[in-house]
Scaffold this motif. Sequence first.
Motif, PDB file in Angstrom:
ATOM      1  N   GLU A   3     -18.013  70.100  -5.427  1.00  9.49           N
ATOM      2  CA  GLU A   3     -19.090  70.181  -6.406  1.00  9.49           C
ATOM      3  C   GLU A   3     -20.159  69.149  -6.054  1.00  9.49           C
ATOM      4  O   GLU A   3     -19.844  67.978  -5.822  1.00  9.49           O
ATOM      5  N   ILE A   4     -21.415  69.566  -6.014  1.00  3.25           N
ATOM      6  CA  ILE A   4     -22.497  68.669  -5.595  1.00  3.25           C
ATOM      7  C   ILE A   4     -23.581  68.616  -6.664  1.00  3.25           C
ATOM      8  O   ILE A   4     -24.105  69.651  -7.080  1.00  3.25           O
ATOM      9  N   GLY A   5     -23.910  67.411  -7.089  1.00  2.91           N
ATOM     10  CA  GLY A   5     -25.037  67.192  -7.978  1.00  2.91           C
ATOM     11  C   GLY A   5     -26.059  66.322  -7.275  1.00  2.91           C
ATOM     12  O   GLY A   5     -25.858  65.911  -6.131  1.00  2.91           O
ATOM     13  N   HIS A   6     -27.180  66.042  -7.946  1.00  6.47           N
ATOM     14  CA  HIS A   6     -28.175  65.190  -7.297  1.00  6.47           C
ATOM     15  C   HIS A   6     -28.943  64.379  -8.328  1.00  6.47           C
ATOM     16  O   HIS A   6     -28.967  64.715  -9.524  1.00  6.47           O
ATOM     17  N   SER A   7     -29.551  63.306  -7.866  1.00  7.29           N
ATOM     18  CA  SER A   7     -30.412  62.450  -8.686  1.00  7.29           C
ATOM     19  C   SER A   7     -31.650  62.095  -7.881  1.00  7.29           C
ATOM     20  O   SER A   7     -31.546  61.772  -6.694  1.00  7.29           O
ATOM     21  N   VAL A   8     -32.811  62.174  -8.531  1.00  4.65           N
ATOM     22  CA  VAL A   8     -34.069  61.749  -7.924  1.00  4.65           C
ATOM     23  C   VAL A   8     -34.692  60.729  -8.869  1.00  4.65           C
ATOM     24  O   VAL A   8     -34.933  61.025 -10.040  1.00  4.65           O
ATOM     25  N   ALA A   9     -34.944  59.539  -8.375  1.00  2.00           N
ATOM     26  CA  ALA A   9     -35.448  58.463  -9.228  1.00  2.00           C
ATOM     27  C   ALA A   9     -36.818  58.001  -8.753  1.00  2.00           C
ATOM     28  O   ALA A   9     -37.066  57.910  -7.546  1.00  2.00           O
ATOM     29  N   GLU A  10     -37.691  57.702  -9.707  1.00  2.09           N
ATOM     30  CA  GLU A  10     -38.917  56.995  -9.374  1.00  2.09           C
ATOM     31  C   GLU A  10     -38.601  55.508  -9.487  1.00  2.09           C
ATOM     32  O   GLU A  10     -38.737  54.890 -10.541  1.00  2.09           O
ATOM     33  N   ALA A  11     -38.128  54.953  -8.398  1.00  4.78           N
ATOM     34  CA  ALA A  11     -37.645  53.567  -8.391  1.00  4.78           C
ATOM     35  C   ALA A  11     -37.396  53.166  -6.949  1.00  4.78           C
ATOM     36  O   ALA A  11     -37.398  54.000  -6.038  1.00  4.78           O
ATOM     37  N   ALA A  23     -19.058  63.578   1.833  1.00  2.00           N
ATOM     38  CA  ALA A  23     -18.561  64.904   1.451  1.00  2.00           C
ATOM     39  C   ALA A  23     -17.077  65.029   1.765  1.00  2.00           C
ATOM     40  O   ALA A  23     -16.294  65.555   0.964  1.00  2.00           O
ATOM     41  N   ASN A  24     -16.675  64.541   2.928  1.00  2.00           N
ATOM     42  CA  ASN A  24     -15.267  64.559   3.311  1.00  2.00           C
ATOM     43  C   ASN A  24     -14.436  63.729   2.336  1.00  2.00           C
ATOM     44  O   ASN A  24     -13.339  64.126   1.931  1.00  2.00           O
ATOM     45  N   THR A  25     -14.983  62.575   1.936  1.00  2.28           N
ATOM     46  CA  THR A  25     -14.280  61.699   1.003  1.00  2.28           C
ATOM     47  C   THR A  25     -14.161  62.333  -0.378  1.00  2.28           C
ATOM     48  O   THR A  25     -13.100  62.292  -1.009  1.00  2.28           O
ATOM     49  N   ALA A  26     -15.250  62.930  -0.874  1.00  2.88           N
ATOM     50  CA  ALA A  26     -15.209  63.590  -2.175  1.00  2.88           C
ATOM     51  C   ALA A  26     -14.195  64.738  -2.169  1.00  2.88           C
ATOM     52  O   ALA A  26     -13.454  64.932  -3.145  1.00  2.88           O
ATOM     53  N   MET A  27     -14.142  65.475  -1.067  1.00  2.00           N
ATOM     54  CA  MET A  27     -13.191  66.574  -0.945  1.00  2.00           C
ATOM     55  C   MET A  27     -11.758  66.055  -1.007  1.00  2.00           C
ATOM     56  O   MET A  27     -10.904  66.601  -1.725  1.00  2.00           O
ATOM     57  N   LYS A  28     -11.468  64.975  -0.266  1.00  2.00           N
ATOM     58  CA  LYS A  28     -10.114  64.421  -0.240  1.00  2.00           C
ATOM     59  C   LYS A  28      -9.719  63.858  -1.597  1.00  2.00           C
ATOM     60  O   LYS A  28      -8.552  63.924  -1.999  1.00  2.00           O
ATOM     61  N   ARG A  29     -10.676  63.282  -2.299  1.00  2.00           N
ATOM     62  CA  ARG A  29     -10.395  62.706  -3.614  1.00  2.00           C
ATOM     63  C   ARG A  29     -10.371  63.748  -4.720  1.00  2.00           C
ATOM     64  O   ARG A  29      -9.890  63.488  -5.818  1.00  2.00           O
ATOM     65  N   GLY A  30     -10.940  64.930  -4.457  1.00  2.00           N
ATOM     66  CA  GLY A  30     -11.027  65.946  -5.489  1.00  2.00           C
ATOM     67  C   GLY A  30     -12.023  65.600  -6.579  1.00  2.00           C
ATOM     68  O   GLY A  30     -11.829  65.925  -7.752  1.00  2.00           O
ATOM     69  N   VAL A  31     -13.129  64.923  -6.188  1.00  2.00           N
ATOM     70  CA  VAL A  31     -14.169  64.540  -7.154  1.00  2.00           C
ATOM     71  C   VAL A  31     -15.505  65.084  -6.672  1.00  2.00           C
ATOM     72  O   VAL A  31     -15.670  65.421  -5.500  1.00  2.00           O
TER      73      VAL A  31
END
Length: 307
Positions: free
Chosen positions: A90-98, A30-38
């Motif tokens: 901004e936070i998204g998520h993925s849930v995989a059957e794998a 989260a800290n990294t995403a914030m610093k990168r702006g992604v």
Amino acid sequence: MSSENRDFENMVVVAVDGGEPSNNAVRWAANTAMKRGVPLRLATSYTMPQFLYAEGMVPPQELYEDLQRECLQKIEAARAIAHEIAPDVEIGHSVAEASPIDMLLEMSQSATMIVMGSRGLGGLSGMVLGSVSAAVVSHASCPVVVVREDNAVTQDTKYGPVVVGVDGSEVSAKATEVAFQEAEARGAELVAVHTWLDNQVHEPMAGAVFSGTQWDQVEEERRSLLSQTLEPYQDRYPSVQVKQIVTRDRPVRALVDHSKDAQLLITGSHGRGGFKGMLLGSTSRALLQAAPCPMMVVRPETRPRRK
């Protein structure tokens, strides 16, 4: 794979399993995403316990729903942790059957980086020395960051330098480029570490008994080579302040010593010289376990980062 969308480009992806080491990785990501702006993407997976069912039997739909519900609970808990660190990310998520390996390798094909906590619970258990970490670190198409249980982000390390091991190989060059990108994105100093040992000194002085002056000459030659190696990157990333370290030491010890206050250590895999056999040999295992900060591994096949 279910997710809000399938485009992970320019996202930091973090594996979520509900354990505290995984939570530690979420904080770092989260800290990294914030610093990168992604954006940040929280990723988890589940597999049906096949041993419960004979061949040909179809598990009840309720079991799938229970597993998915459990995954979403982990995701929501991780989302709350991430927002404590970076409220506006901004936070998204993925849930995989794998399997977690399949999920993360697929996502690595377009992600900015994959972040994994070590010694997590559930599917990511045994992170550092286990099959999941070995497979993802060895085969991912993007850089992979391993955040160990004792690599918590602190006020002392949150704004520390980025450290990179430089050995002159092609894959080291790729790691060096990524290190400049990370330092630029974080507004951090870059510490470039080059190590050499007595048995790496070749003609015309191989086998000779060196005086102090001769060792100084060898060291000066190494410093000159390091400066020449870094010069093109410094031209491309002029805002990055660089500290150059040349030391007569083993790479693990040198990188550990210079990463004590760092926010990230970056190495290339399968480099020559001091980092040969980085992933599968004793060097990689020692460094993944001994590094005092999160560690990023950059492979030769890593995709170039889009600007």
